[in-house]
Write an enzyme that holds these catalytic residues in place. Structure first.
Site, PDB file in Angstrom:
ATOM      1  N   GLY A  70       0.644  -1.670  -0.348  1.00 39.82           N
ATOM      2  CA  GLY A  70      -0.250  -0.165   0.128  1.00 39.82           C
ATOM      3  C   GLY A  70       0.567   1.417  -0.396  1.00 39.82           C
ATOM      4  CB  ALA A 119      -1.411  -2.821  15.614  1.00 37.33           C
ATOM      5  CG  PHE A 155       0.011   0.882  13.798  1.00 38.63           C
ATOM      6  CD1 PHE A 155       1.291   0.377  14.859  1.00 38.63           C
ATOM      7  CD2 PHE A 155      -0.011   0.353  13.737  1.00 38.63           C
ATOM      8  CE1 PHE A 155       1.886  -0.786  14.287  1.00 38.63           C
ATOM      9  CE2 PHE A 155      -0.287  -0.729  12.963  1.00 38.63           C
ATOM     10  CZ  PHE A 155       0.694  -1.752  13.640  1.00 38.63           C
ATOM     11  CG  HIS A 158     -12.821  10.766  15.009  1.00 36.68           C
ATOM     12  ND1 HIS A 158     -12.710  10.339  16.168  1.00 36.68           N
ATOM     13  CD2 HIS A 158     -11.296  10.236  14.551  1.00 36.68           C
ATOM     14  CE1 HIS A 158     -11.924   9.430  16.159  1.00 36.68           C
ATOM     15  NE2 HIS A 158     -11.330   9.131  15.608  1.00 36.68           N
ATOM     16  CE  LYS A 184     -13.701   7.440  13.231  1.00 36.41           C
ATOM     17  NZ  LYS A 184     -13.039   5.870  12.539  1.00 36.41           N
ATOM     18  CB  THR A 234      -9.302   4.176  19.101  1.00 32.55           C
ATOM     19  OG1 THR A 234      -8.922   4.050  18.046  1.00 32.55           O
ATOM     20  CG2 THR A 234      -8.737   4.479  20.775  1.00 32.55           C
TER      21      THR A 234
HETATM   22  P1  NAP Z   1      -5.276   4.830   1.275  1.00 30.32           P
HETATM   23  O1  NAP Z   1      -4.543   6.009   1.084  1.00 30.32           O
HETATM   24  O2  NAP Z   1      -6.319   4.464   0.406  1.00 30.32           O
HETATM   25  O3  NAP Z   1      -3.589   3.550   0.633  1.00 30.32           O
HETATM   26  C1  NAP Z   1      -4.253   2.727   0.698  1.00 30.32           C
HETATM   27  C2  NAP Z   1      -3.219   1.936  -0.277  1.00 30.32           C
HETATM   28  O4  NAP Z   1      -3.405   0.558  -0.615  1.00 30.32           O
HETATM   29  C3  NAP Z   1      -4.071   2.790  -2.379  1.00 30.32           C
HETATM   30  O5  NAP Z   1      -3.237   3.358  -2.924  1.00 30.32           O
HETATM   31  C4  NAP Z   1      -4.222   1.041  -2.460  1.00 30.32           C
HETATM   32  O6  NAP Z   1      -4.447   1.333  -3.846  1.00 30.32           O
HETATM   33  C5  NAP Z   1      -3.861   0.335  -2.120  1.00 30.32           C
HETATM   34  N1  NAP Z   1      -4.300  -0.573  -1.849  1.00 30.32           N
HETATM   35  C6  NAP Z   1      -4.845  -1.793  -2.281  1.00 30.32           C
HETATM   36  N2  NAP Z   1      -5.049  -3.089  -2.958  1.00 30.32           N
HETATM   37  C7  NAP Z   1      -3.699  -3.409  -2.455  1.00 30.32           C
HETATM   38  C8  NAP Z   1      -3.425  -4.264  -2.465  1.00 30.32           C
HETATM   39  N3  NAP Z   1      -3.786  -5.471  -2.988  1.00 30.32           N
HETATM   40  N4  NAP Z   1      -1.802  -4.784  -2.404  1.00 30.32           N
HETATM   41  C9  NAP Z   1      -0.993  -3.641  -2.221  1.00 30.32           C
HETATM   42  N5  NAP Z   1      -1.570  -2.351  -2.090  1.00 30.32           N
HETATM   43  C10 NAP Z   1      -3.053  -2.531  -2.804  1.00 30.32           C
HETATM   44  O7  NAP Z   1      -5.687   4.527   2.308  1.00 30.32           O
HETATM   45  P2  NAP Z   1      -4.998   5.475   4.389  1.00 30.32           P
HETATM   46  O8  NAP Z   1      -5.467   6.399   4.646  1.00 30.32           O
HETATM   47  O9  NAP Z   1      -3.449   5.135   4.114  1.00 30.32           O
HETATM   48  O10 NAP Z   1      -5.307   3.657   4.577  1.00 30.32           O
HETATM   49  C11 NAP Z   1      -4.996   2.503   4.535  1.00 30.32           C
HETATM   50  C12 NAP Z   1      -5.183   1.658   6.204  1.00 30.32           C
HETATM   51  O11 NAP Z   1      -4.435   2.095   7.005  1.00 30.32           O
HETATM   52  C13 NAP Z   1      -7.097   1.900   6.125  1.00 30.32           C
HETATM   53  O12 NAP Z   1      -7.601   0.441   6.487  1.00 30.32           O
HETATM   54  C14 NAP Z   1      -7.065   2.681   7.515  1.00 30.32           C
HETATM   55  O13 NAP Z   1      -7.627   2.456   8.469  1.00 30.32           O
HETATM   56  C15 NAP Z   1      -5.854   2.430   8.336  1.00 30.32           C
HETATM   57  N6  NAP Z   1      -5.278   3.185   9.135  1.00 30.32           N
HETATM   58  C16 NAP Z   1      -4.564   2.451  10.551  1.00 30.32           C
HETATM   59  C17 NAP Z   1      -3.829   2.763  11.459  1.00 30.32           C
HETATM   60  C18 NAP Z   1      -3.825   2.364  12.643  1.00 30.32           C
HETATM   61  O14 NAP Z   1      -3.156   2.924  13.401  1.00 30.32           O
HETATM   62  N7  NAP Z   1      -3.307   1.177  12.244  1.00 30.32           N
HETATM   63  C19 NAP Z   1      -4.483   4.681  10.971  1.00 30.32           C
HETATM   64  C20 NAP Z   1      -4.377   5.321  10.203  1.00 30.32           C
HETATM   65  C21 NAP Z   1      -5.508   3.991   8.998  1.00 30.32           C
HETATM   66  P3  NAP Z   1      -5.729   2.315  -4.984  1.00 30.32           P
HETATM   67  O15 NAP Z   1      -5.682   3.302  -4.160  1.00 30.32           O
HETATM   68  O16 NAP Z   1      -4.875   2.094  -6.437  1.00 30.32           O
HETATM   69  O17 NAP Z   1      -6.391   1.081  -4.006  1.00 30.32           O
END
Ligand code: NAP
Length: 251
Positions: A13, A107, A110, A137, A141, A148
Site C-alpha cells: 500500500g 494493530a 499505532f 473526529h 469519518k 478505539t
Molecule cells: P489509502 O490512502 O487508500 O491507501 C491504501 C493503498 O493501498 C492505496 O494505494 C491502494 O491502492 C493500495 N492497495 C489496495 N489494494 C492493495 C493490494 N492488494 N496490495 C497492495 N496495495 C493495495 O488508505 P490509508 O489512509 O493509507 O489507510 C490504509 C488503511 O490503514 C485503512 O484501512 C485505514 O483505516 C488504516 N489505518 C490504520 C491506522 C492504524 O493506526 N492502525 C492508522 C491510519 C489508517 P488504490 O488506491 O489503487 O486502491
C-alpha cells in the site's frame, strides 16, 4: 530466515496516505532499510528472501490475503489496515502456526498515546464510580463511534466487571434518541464530528468531589510512525499472531 544487522522492510500500500508516510519513516529509521514499495497488482511472493518484515496499510478487502502471502514468503507482517474480524484473525492464527519462526502483528491503532490511554483507562476504571468516553473526529469519518473508543469502553467495562463494581449512577428517565451516547458494555460513548478536528479521545472518570480525565490527540499521520517502527523492530521476536500494539509495549 537469516538475521542481518539491518532489517529489510517492504511496504504494502506504498502509494497510499499511510503507506507513503511509513516509507518515509522507515527510510529515516536507524537499522531499517526500505527494500520494496508494493501497491495494487504487485506480487507479494516476490518479497521472499528480499524483505524481513512487511508493513501493510492497504484496504480491508486485500489485507488478509496479503498476510497469508507474506507468511508463505517467509516475511514477518506488521498490519495497520482495518477491517479484521474474529474469522480473518483465526485464519491467520492457524496459518501462522505452520511457520513457527514468523510473527504477525495486527494493530487497529499505532498511536502510542492512544494505546497508553486505553491501558491507563482500564487501570483507572475500578477506582471511579462513573466513566464515559468521548471521541472527536473530522466529519469525513464514516463509522461511529471509533474502534478505539469502542475498545476503550470495553476495556473499562471489563475492568469494572473484574472488580465487581455495580452499574454507574444515571437517573436519566427521559432522553432524546442518542443524547446519552452509545452503550458499550454499559459504558456510554459519545461521538463528535466537527470540521477542523483530526482524531481525539477523552476518557472521563468521576467520583464525588473528584474528576479525572485522560485525553489523547492524533494531529497527523506521523503520530502513528513511532508505533509502526517499534513494531517493525519487535515483530520477529514475537512469533504467531498478536493483536494490538499494547502487547509490544510491555505494559
Ligand atoms: P489509502 O490512502 O487508500 O491507501 C491504501 C493503498 O493501498 C492505496 O494505494 C491502494 O491502492 C493500495 N492497495 C489496495 N489494494 C492493495 C493490494 N492488494 N496490495 C497492495 N496495495 C493495495 O488508505 P490509508 O489512509 O493509507 O489507510 C490504509 C488503511 O490503514 C485503512 O484501512 C485505514 O483505516 C488504516 N489505518 C490504520 C491506522 C492504524 O493506526 N492502525 C492508522 C491510519 C489508517 P488504490 O488506491 O489503487 O486502491
Amino acid at each position: 530466515m537469516t538475521s542481518s544487522p539491518v532489517t529489510r522492510v517492504a511496504v504494502l500500500g506504498a502509494a497510499g496516505r499511510m503507506g507513503r508516510t511509513v516509507c518515509a519513516a522507515v527510510e529515516e529509521a536507524e537499522a531499517l532499510r526500505l527494500v520494496a514499495r508494493l501497491d495494487v497488482g504487485d506480487d507479494v511472493a516476490s518479497l521472499a528472501g528480499v524483505a524481513d518484515v512487511a508493513v501493510d496499510f492497504t484496504v480491508p478487502s486485500a489485507t488478509e490475503a496479503n498476510v497469508h502471502a507474506l507468511l508463505d514468503a517467509g516475511v514477518h507482517a506488521v498490519v495497520g489496515t482495518t477491517g479484521w474480524d474474529e474469522g480473518s484473525l483465526g485464519r491467520v492464527r492457524e496459518h501462522a502456526a505452520a511457520y513457527p519462526g514468523l510473527g504477525v502483528l495486527v494493530a487497529p491503532n499505532f498511536a502510542i498515546g492512544a494505546v497508553l490511554a486505553m491501558a491507563f483507562a482500564a487501570k483507572a476504571a475500578p477506582w471511579f464510580e462513573s466513566a464515559e468516553v468521548v471521541e472527536l473526529h473530522h466529519p469525513d469519518k464514516v463509522d461511529a463511534p471509533s474502534g478505539t473508543a469502542r475498545h476503550t469502553a470495553a476495556g473499562i467495562a471489563a475492568a469494572r466487571a473484574a472488580a465487581g463494581m455495580p452499574g454507574m449512577p444515571d437517573a436519566t428517565a427521559a432522553a432524546l434518541d442518542g443524547a446519552r451516547g452509545a452503550d458499550v458494555d454499559g459504558v456510554r460513548v459519545h461521538a463528535v464530528r466537527l470540521r477542523g478536528l483530526v482524531a481525539h479521545e477523552e476518557i472521563l472518570f468521576g467520583n464525588a468531589g473528584e474528576l479525572f480525565t485522560i485525553r489523547h490527540d492524533s494531529l497527523d499521520r506521523v503520530s502513528f510512525m513511532p508505533g509502526v517502527v517499534h513494531a517493525v523492530r519487535t515483530v520477529a521476536s514475537r512469533p504467531g499472531l498478536t493483536v494490538g500494539l499494547e502487547s509490544y509495549l510491555d505494559l
